[in-house]
Motif scaffolding. Sequence first.
Motif, PDB file in Angstrom:
ATOM      1  N   ARG A  20       0.834  -1.197   0.000  1.00  0.00           N
ATOM      2  CA  ARG A  20       0.000   0.000   0.000  1.00  0.00           C
ATOM      3  C   ARG A  20       0.867   1.244   0.000  1.00  0.00           C
ATOM      4  O   ARG A  20       1.988   1.233   0.476  1.00  0.00           O
ATOM      5  N   ARG A  21       0.312   2.315  -0.511  1.00  0.00           N
ATOM      6  CA  ARG A  21       1.010   3.587  -0.561  1.00  0.00           C
ATOM      7  C   ARG A  21       0.164   4.621   0.146  1.00  0.00           C
ATOM      8  O   ARG A  21      -1.039   4.722  -0.084  1.00  0.00           O
ATOM      9  N   GLN A  22       0.801   5.394   0.997  1.00  0.00           N
ATOM     10  CA  GLN A  22       0.099   6.441   1.717  1.00  0.00           C
ATOM     11  C   GLN A  22      -0.025   7.667   0.833  1.00  0.00           C
ATOM     12  O   GLN A  22       0.937   8.102   0.213  1.00  0.00           O
ATOM     13  N   ILE A  23      -1.247   8.204   0.752  1.00  0.00           N
ATOM     14  CA  ILE A  23      -1.504   9.432   0.005  1.00  0.00           C
ATOM     15  C   ILE A  23      -2.362  10.347   0.863  1.00  0.00           C
ATOM     16  O   ILE A  23      -2.901   9.927   1.886  1.00  0.00           O
ATOM     17  N   SER A  24      -2.483  11.567   0.453  1.00  0.00           N
ATOM     18  CA  SER A  24      -3.452  12.449   1.104  1.00  0.00           C
ATOM     19  C   SER A  24      -4.531  12.744   0.080  1.00  0.00           C
ATOM     20  O   SER A  24      -4.258  12.916  -1.106  1.00  0.00           O
ATOM     21  N   ILE A  25      -5.751  12.760   0.540  1.00  0.00           N
ATOM     22  CA  ILE A  25      -6.890  12.994  -0.344  1.00  0.00           C
ATOM     23  C   ILE A  25      -7.898  13.855   0.419  1.00  0.00           C
ATOM     24  O   ILE A  25      -8.116  13.667   1.618  1.00  0.00           O
ATOM     25  N   ARG A  26      -8.459  14.785  -0.262  1.00  0.00           N
ATOM     26  CA  ARG A  26      -9.442  15.670   0.378  1.00  0.00           C
ATOM     27  C   ARG A  26     -10.845  15.145   0.083  1.00  0.00           C
ATOM     28  O   ARG A  26     -11.233  15.023  -1.075  1.00  0.00           O
ATOM     29  N   LEU A  27     -11.554  14.830   1.148  1.00  0.00           N
ATOM     30  CA  LEU A  27     -12.922  14.334   1.033  1.00  0.00           C
ATOM     31  C   LEU A  27     -13.845  15.264   1.801  1.00  0.00           C
ATOM     32  O   LEU A  27     -13.448  15.883   2.789  1.00  0.00           O
TER      33      LEU A  27
END
Length: 69
Positions: A20-27
């Motif tokens: 898995r890869r950590q990302i940032s996402i705006r929800l």
Amino acid sequence: MKKEYNFTNAKPNPYAARLRRQISIRLNVDTIEYFKKTAQDVGVPYQKLINMYLSDCAAKGIKPTLVWK
């Protein structure tokens, strides 16, 4: 623990591509709250539930229907 290790016969991790890869996402807040509540009902962490949902969409080739007004 040894002072030195011999890695001459080491092999690359065959599962490294599947990690898995950590990302940032705006929800939206309401979207996060929905998944948190649903995850609590199901008994899994909400981030895992979001990942499961998105993985299912990707596996089935589901694409969003967008209508711009």
